[in-house]
Design a protein around this motif. Structure first.
Motif, PDB file in Angstrom:
ATOM      1  N   GLN A   1       0.820  -1.214   0.000  1.00  0.00           N
ATOM      2  CA  GLN A   1       0.000   0.000   0.000  1.00  0.00           C
ATOM      3  C   GLN A   1       0.852   1.263   0.000  1.00  0.00           C
ATOM      4  O   GLN A   1       0.623   2.175  -0.798  1.00  0.00           O
ATOM      5  N   VAL A   2       1.827   1.345   0.904  1.00  0.00           N
ATOM      6  CA  VAL A   2       2.544   2.615   1.071  1.00  0.00           C
ATOM      7  C   VAL A   2       3.466   2.905  -0.109  1.00  0.00           C
ATOM      8  O   VAL A   2       3.911   4.048  -0.279  1.00  0.00           O
ATOM      9  N   ALA A   3       3.742   1.890  -0.926  1.00  0.00           N
ATOM     10  CA  ALA A   3       4.529   2.145  -2.139  1.00  0.00           C
ATOM     11  C   ALA A   3       3.822   3.154  -3.033  1.00  0.00           C
ATOM     12  O   ALA A   3       4.475   3.983  -3.692  1.00  0.00           O
ATOM     13  N   ASP A   4       2.483   3.118  -3.048  1.00  0.00           N
ATOM     14  CA  ASP A   4       1.728   4.072  -3.858  1.00  0.00           C
ATOM     15  C   ASP A   4       1.826   5.494  -3.318  1.00  0.00           C
ATOM     16  O   ASP A   4       1.536   6.456  -4.030  1.00  0.00           O
ATOM     17  N   GLY A   5       2.198   5.630  -2.050  1.00  0.00           N
ATOM     18  CA  GLY A   5       2.351   6.949  -1.457  1.00  0.00           C
ATOM     19  C   GLY A   5       3.766   7.477  -1.491  1.00  0.00           C
ATOM     20  O   GLY A   5       4.042   8.559  -0.946  1.00  0.00           O
TER      21      GLY A   5
END
Length: 587
Positions: free
Chosen positions: A452-456
């Motif tokens: 998930q946090v890769a997209d951020g």
């Protein structure tokens, strides 16, 4: 009906698997040392390596690592609370050794210093408290005879103590014994209980059966605090003899007494004939067997090699519920699971915060971006099949202290997260190492977070660590970020002050905000529920601005037991209660 513990093929397989994992971890550690040394937190860890226990299975997982997700069900799970397997009309078979599978190794069996939920399981049988909660979450007397009496505007608190109890070593329970325990909680340098007891100015025994506490200002959460470790009363004789080593052989008042402990293997307790209600204790002994793999716990309880198993995986719960020979208890939690970010814990918990010089620690925008990169609802559905609940704060929505502010989550906005990182001037993907407990459910969560946090704009590396070692890691401050939770307390003070107040006994992030300190103190000093709720809501809003602790979800406590035992309970504080358990004849 004596039932000695039986070795199991599943447990042997688990030992083989653990040895294999440890060998693989050793290779991975060597490869990751250079990477770890490149960050300030990594350099701190390397400088202190000789002072830390070896990390169990410490391996950095690649972004491409694959962990199975919870199978999607056709219907949402039925999350109706089932807190107790009652004895009812079933015939009790007196005696026997009940074996409970524990999902993690407890820390020291010392009420003053312990921070592990699993220690609370064991201590529930051997170390009773002044108060407890019941299945509805109401506070009830245990070693006290009534709820506290307040006078002088709440600055004076009198607690009546029962006079028919003795400790397992024969020392009588009296008010002075309670005073000895409370003073130890307040004065011991490494105590985790001092801040739980509030702004105490005096503790004394008025007579044999009355304890008086005096306060600088009123402290509404006291009774709730005394319904947990702060209220576990220790034998003054044992404290004098053992001192700091009390946790190696704890002596308290309880239906059972401590026998022995084999590290990483088991803890044994046996019926205490001196217990004031000994005639109502049915088991001869309880063996707590450490089985960290959830699938092995499930296999053992199915086979009857253990009679009770805690923290069942959401991957297994449906099949366990379908087994006619088993009962599954389930209950929502007062607590939470989250990500603790190390902001200023350079010298260990309880020391003065010292700002860490990394963008994650020193720039709030980076922490806010991390929080904005997490879709809590998707995590709960994909990793846990909807069995757990999203968490936005340390206050559960079911609490009388919940408000719109405490129920509000930071919005999921990965594009906004990238903009914040750009404003902060950091190079993306921004790398963060997160340490997490080495069990399958937690690692599935960590890898879902990783994706998930890769997209951020983040690159998350995951270091699995054996649970009891992870407790030590967070206390020492040897981490950038870590994933751990808190089993929760009925009063929000017990979920917030220790973790968020400057100098709190569990303030692992090294967080310090004078406004939060003031709000928490004002909330604890009020006896008005609505006023307290509003103050806690303000504190939550500020904490969500600062993001020292990013709240993710609340577990449902899932406890499996064979139908040959009854009288087992699990309440919303997360503790599995075995004090009234018994073997019973078939239905």
């Amino acid at each position: 009906m004596a039932r000695p513990p039986r070795p199991t093929r599943a447990a042997s397989a688990g030992a083989t698997r653990a040895a294999s994992t440890a060998r693989a971890a050793s290779t991975a550690r060597a490869a990751s040392t250079a990477r770890a040394a490149s960050s300030p937190a990594g350099r701190r860890r390397l400088r202190r390596a000789l002072a830390l226990p070896a990390l169990a299975a410490a391996a950095t997982l690649a972004l491409t690592a694959c962990v199975p997700q919870q199978p999607a069900g056709t219907n949402p799970p039925d999350k109706t609370d089932v807190t107790t397997a009652p004895i009812g009309d079933r015939t009790i078979v007196e005696g026997g050794d009940l074996v409970m599978a524990l999902s993690a190794e407890p820390d020291a069996l010392d009420p003053t210093t312990s921070s592990s939920l699993y220690t609370r399981y064991v201590m529930e049988t051997v170390c009773q408290k002044l108060y407890d909660i019941d299945a509805e979450g109401d506070l009830v007397p245990l070693l006290a005879t009534e709820l506290p009496t307040l006078s002088d505007g709440g600055l004076t608190v009198d607690i009546p103590v029962r006079t028919d109890a003795v400790f397992a070593d024969g020392t009588p329970l009296d008010a002075q014994a309670v005073v000895t325990t409370l003073r130890r909680h307040l004065d011991k340098p490494d105590s985790s209980r001092a801040s739980e007891l509030g702004p105490v100015t005096g503790v004394e025994a008025l007579d044999d059966d009355t304890v008086r506490l005096t306060y600088e200002r009123p402290f509404a959460p006291l009774t709730a605090a005394l319904a947990d470790r702060a209220g576990m009363i220790m034998s003054p004789t044992a404290l004098e003899a053992e001192g700091d080593d009390f946790g190696d052989a704890p002596v308290c008042v309880g239906p059972f007494k401590f026998v022995d402990r084999v590290p990483q293997t088991s803890i044994s307790v046996e019926r205490d004939p001196l217990y004031y209600d000994a005639e109502d204790v049915h088991l001869d002994s309880i063996t707590y067997r450490i089985i960290t793999d959830a699938s092995i716990r499930a296999a053992n309880v199915r086979a009857g090699d253990v009679q009770v198993a805690d923290s069942m995986s959401t991957m297994d719960v449906d099949s366990l519920m379908a087994d006619d020979g088993l009962t599954v208890l389930q209950v929502g939690s007062f607590g939470y699971q989250g990500i603790t970010v190390n902001i200023g814990n350079q010298d260990g918990v309880g020391t003065d915060p010292v700002q860490i010089d990394t963008p994650l620690a020193s720039d709030v925008r980076v922490r806010q971006a991390l929080a904005m990169s997490i879709d809590r609802d998707a995590l709960v559905q994909s990793v846990f099949g909807g069995w757990n609940d999203t968490a936005c704060s340390p206050i559960p929505p079911t609490s009388p202290f919940a408000t719109d502010a405490s129920d509000a989550c930071p919005g999921y906005d990965p594009e906004g997260a990238k903009r914040l990182l750009a404003e902060a001037g950091v190079t993306t993907p921004y790398e963060i190492e997160i340490q997490a407990s080495n069990n399958a459910d937690t690692l599935r969560l960590a890898q879902a977070l990783q994706a998930q946090v890769a997209d951020g704009g983040f690159r998350l590396s995951i270091t699995p660590v054996e649970y009891s070692t992870l407790l030590d890691v967070q206390s020492r401050g040897d981490f950038d970020a870590l994933q751990l939770g808190w089993s929760g307390r009925v009063d929000p003070n017990g979920n917030m002050v220790n973790f968020l107040r400057t100098g709190g006994g569990n303030n692992y992030s090294g967080y310090s905000n004078p406004r939060v300190d003031e709000l928490l103190a004002d909330a604890a000093a009020s006896i008005d529920v609505d006023e307290r709720a509003a103050l806690y809501g303000e504190a939550v809003t500020q904490v969500q601005e600062d993001e020292p602790l990013i709240y993710l979800y609340r577990t449902r406590s899932l406890t499996a037991l064979t139908n040959e035992v009854a009288g087992v309970s699990t309440y919303a504080d997360g503790v599995v209660r075995l004090s009234n358990a018994a073997f019973v004849e078939g239905e």
